[in-house]
Design a protein around this motif. Sequence first.
Motif, short mmCIF file in Angstrom:
data_model
loop_
_atom_site.label_atom_id
_atom_site.label_comp_id
_atom_site.label_asym_id
_atom_site.label_seq_id
_atom_site.Cartn_x
_atom_site.Cartn_y
_atom_site.Cartn_z
N THR A 13 53.16 48.24 41.81
CA THR A 13 51.85 46.99 42.65
C THR A 13 51.05 47.76 42.04
O THR A 13 50.15 48.62 43.29
CB THR A 13 52.82 46.83 43.73
OG1 THR A 13 54.27 47.06 43.77
CG2 THR A 13 52.45 45.70 44.27
N PRO A 14 50.00 46.81 42.18
CA PRO A 14 48.12 46.86 42.24
C PRO A 14 47.81 46.47 43.96
O PRO A 14 46.63 47.19 43.65
CB PRO A 14 47.95 46.04 41.24
CG PRO A 14 49.05 45.15 40.83
CD PRO A 14 50.77 45.38 40.68
N THR A 44 41.72 45.35 43.67
CA THR A 44 41.50 45.82 42.31
C THR A 44 41.45 45.20 41.27
O THR A 44 41.01 44.12 41.14
CB THR A 44 43.49 46.28 41.95
OG1 THR A 44 43.98 45.55 41.93
CG2 THR A 44 44.15 47.09 42.92
N PRO A 45 41.18 45.26 39.95
CA PRO A 45 40.52 43.68 39.27
C PRO A 45 41.23 43.06 39.13
O PRO A 45 41.43 42.14 38.49
CB PRO A 45 40.17 45.04 37.58
CG PRO A 45 40.25 46.32 38.21
CD PRO A 45 41.25 46.30 38.86
N GLY A 46 42.59 43.74 39.23
CA GLY A 46 43.55 42.02 39.60
C GLY A 46 44.13 41.27 40.44
O GLY A 46 44.73 40.42 41.08
N PHE A 48 42.54 38.69 43.59
CA PHE A 48 42.51 36.89 43.91
C PHE A 48 41.20 36.44 45.44
O PHE A 48 42.02 37.44 45.83
CB PHE A 48 43.47 36.54 43.86
CG PHE A 48 44.30 36.61 44.91
CD1 PHE A 48 44.97 36.10 45.34
CD2 PHE A 48 45.46 37.66 44.87
CE1 PHE A 48 45.52 35.82 47.17
CE2 PHE A 48 45.88 37.77 45.86
CZ PHE A 48 46.52 36.88 46.90
N THR A 123 39.99 35.02 39.76
CA THR A 123 41.24 35.80 39.37
C THR A 123 39.20 36.46 39.05
O THR A 123 39.25 35.78 37.57
CB THR A 123 42.12 36.00 39.37
OG1 THR A 123 42.61 36.90 38.76
CG2 THR A 123 42.36 35.07 38.01
N PRO A 124 39.36 37.50 39.07
CA PRO A 124 39.61 38.86 39.76
C PRO A 124 38.95 37.77 41.22
O PRO A 124 37.73 37.56 41.52
CB PRO A 124 39.57 39.79 39.82
CG PRO A 124 37.58 40.05 38.90
CD PRO A 124 38.19 38.11 38.01
#
Length: 173
Positions: A13-14, A44-46, A48, A123-124
Amino acid sequence: MTEETPTGSTSTTPFPAVLTRRADAETCADPSSVMTLLGESDATPGGFTSYRSTFAEGAVGAPAHFHTRATELFFVISGSLRVLVGEEITVLDEGDFLAVPPHTPHAFAAAPGATADVLFVFTPGMGRFDYLRLLSRVMRGEADPKEIAESAERFDNHYVDSPVWRAALAASA
């Protein structure tokens, strides 16, 4: 929420799951809208940022601007939202979805004669809740509007002039 990896799972999980209960959500209000801060993760880059805005009839949301790093997603929960994308103005109605990619000028307001309840997701993510808090303070006259301009890079929110948007707002005033 607790973080658990299901037995036999090999995925990672990121970032940890984010749960915000309605009763615990922070709100920012000004005379024409209420923003409910739902959740953000910029670890992280992912990541939101997500919030919900309810706009009173005739409320102006955001002037023309663009983001260099984030895609902004709009989902209209109820009502109607007038949106500028590039040089085109359209109205999003209940159930409509819009994704605005980076570097695309856009703006939004409640459609003429309508209220709007909208879910926003970036996002991101990048810690935008601080920007929303600042914006709310400026709208209530508790902070200097120059602070918004000074925070453009920090929050990836770059304002631009849009004659098309100005004309649309003037026509509905």
